[in-house]
Design a protein around this motif. Structure first.
Motif, short mmCIF file in Angstrom:
data_model
loop_
_atom_site.label_atom_id
_atom_site.label_comp_id
_atom_site.label_asym_id
_atom_site.label_seq_id
_atom_site.Cartn_x
_atom_site.Cartn_y
_atom_site.Cartn_z
N TYR A 178 -24.77 -23.19 -56.99
CA TYR A 178 -24.95 -21.77 -57.31
C TYR A 178 -24.62 -21.41 -58.67
CZ TYR A 178 -20.07 -20.67 -56.32
OH TYR A 178 -18.59 -20.95 -56.34
N ASP A 179 -25.10 -20.42 -59.25
CA ASP A 179 -24.77 -19.84 -60.51
C ASP A 179 -23.32 -19.10 -60.87
OD1 ASP A 179 -24.59 -18.67 -63.26
OD2 ASP A 179 -26.81 -18.66 -63.03
N LEU A 180 -22.34 -20.07 -61.20
CA LEU A 180 -21.20 -19.49 -60.90
C LEU A 180 -20.86 -18.06 -61.83
CD1 LEU A 180 -18.31 -19.83 -60.04
CD2 LEU A 180 -17.71 -21.12 -61.77
N GLU A 181 -21.56 -18.22 -63.23
CA GLU A 181 -21.69 -17.21 -63.93
C GLU A 181 -22.24 -15.85 -63.19
OE1 GLU A 181 -23.13 -15.77 -68.50
OE2 GLU A 181 -23.64 -17.71 -67.75
N ALA A 182 -23.29 -15.86 -62.57
CA ALA A 182 -24.03 -15.06 -62.08
C ALA A 182 -23.09 -14.41 -60.75
CB ALA A 182 -25.39 -15.37 -61.44
N ALA A 183 -22.50 -15.37 -59.97
CA ALA A 183 -21.54 -14.80 -58.94
C ALA A 183 -20.51 -13.99 -59.53
CB ALA A 183 -21.05 -16.13 -58.43
N PHE A 184 -19.82 -14.30 -60.64
CA PHE A 184 -18.81 -13.55 -61.33
C PHE A 184 -19.32 -12.28 -61.72
CE2 PHE A 184 -14.82 -16.11 -62.78
CZ PHE A 184 -14.99 -16.81 -61.84
N ARG A 185 -20.58 -12.22 -62.32
CA ARG A 185 -21.11 -11.03 -62.85
C ARG A 185 -21.55 -10.14 -61.69
NH1 ARG A 185 -24.96 -13.16 -65.34
NH2 ARG A 185 -26.55 -12.89 -63.92
N ASP A 186 -21.98 -10.72 -60.44
CA ASP A 186 -22.54 -9.59 -59.42
C ASP A 186 -21.42 -9.39 -58.48
OD1 ASP A 186 -24.83 -10.10 -60.43
OD2 ASP A 186 -25.60 -11.75 -59.12
N ARG A 187 -20.23 -10.10 -58.24
CA ARG A 187 -19.37 -9.98 -57.22
C ARG A 187 -17.78 -9.51 -57.77
NH1 ARG A 187 -18.99 -15.05 -53.65
NH2 ARG A 187 -17.62 -13.47 -52.35
N ILE A 188 -17.52 -10.08 -59.05
CA ILE A 188 -16.19 -9.87 -59.53
C ILE A 188 -15.81 -8.96 -60.50
CG2 ILE A 188 -14.23 -11.07 -60.46
CD1 ILE A 188 -15.29 -13.76 -58.93
N ILE A 189 -16.62 -9.07 -61.77
CA ILE A 189 -16.42 -8.18 -62.88
C ILE A 189 -16.60 -6.83 -62.64
CG2 ILE A 189 -16.55 -10.11 -64.16
CD1 ILE A 189 -19.20 -8.78 -65.49
#
Length: 245
Positions: free
Chosen positions: A194-205
């Protein structure tokens, strides 16, 4: 002597009166910054030391010091916390003021000295809540409050959910920025399928001006940390989502 008696009695009463507790002294700063660094099971001892060194070097970088000095107060309050399991978050460097190269050097010394004390599987929600707690309990007052979250995964194996930790930060007026670690000194990245950057953007920041930068190697990590600190201290955003690749 008779005239002195009332005065002596008054002085005795004042001395006997309990001293009221002093209110805490609040330091005005431009930024309250929690550096939340990944120390979960996927980060070995070599990589943990590498992360610490990267933040120590970045904080002492002349461009970072210049960004700090350009603020209204010319100083920030910063703490460094390593996170892992829900019951394992270790404050490596407690809150300190950084406003000069000497302060930054002291931060680096304090960061490199302690042993590793955070272990276990990912508990990102608990880590974010720890960041909120650190900001709520300090004696600093900043124009901005930021949790700088770094990790090599967006999985949450135990403790509060990521959504709960993220919402706690947003409710407290705290911005969460992310550093997605694709690889430090390893041969391959760790974002499995999976795209870790996208996961951070969608779920964390989240929060005003929130952003993600990525690091996929030792040099990229050092550059990403330095760039991210400058952006956070200056209150700016990267020109694009891939700016720190």
């Amino acid at each position: 002597m008779r005239r002195l008696a009332p005065l002596l009695a008054l002085l005795a009463a004042l001395i006997a009166r309990p001293v009221a507790a002093q209110a805490p002294v609040w330091d005005d700063v431009d930024l309250e910054l929690v550096l939340l660094a990944d120390a979960s099971g996927s980060i070995d001892f070599q990589e943990l030391r590498f992360q610490r060194q990267g933040y120590a070097d970045a904080m002492a970088d002349p461009l970072v010091i210049s960004a700090i000095r350009d603020g209204a107060h010319g100083r920030i309050a910063v703490t460094y916390v390593e996170w892992a399991d829900a019951a394992s978050q270790h404050v490596v460097v407690d809150w300190m003021l950084v406003g000069s190269a000497e302060d930054a050097a002291l931060f680096g010394d304090r960061l490199m000295a302690p042993p590793r004390e955070a272990f276990g599987r990912n508990a990102i929600g608990a880590a974010l809540m720890k960041g909120v707690e650190m900001i709520a309990s300090n004696h600093h007052e900043g124009f901005r409050k930021v949790i700088d979250f770094s990790g090599d995964s967006a999985n949450n194996w135990n403790g509060p959910s990521i959504a709960a930790g993220r919402q706690a930060a947003l409710d407290a007026g705290i911005t969460i920025n992310g550093l997605a670690i694709l690889c430090l000194v390893c041969a391959t990245g760790r974002a499995d399928g999976y795209d870790l950057e996208a996961a951070f953007r969608d779920r964390i920041i989240g929060g005003p001006g929130a952003f993600v930068v990525t690091a996929d190697g030792s040099e990229a990590f050092a550059n990403a940390v330095r760039r991210k600190l400058i952006l956070e201290i200056s209150g700016l955003e990267p020109p694009s989502r891939h700016a720190a690749r």
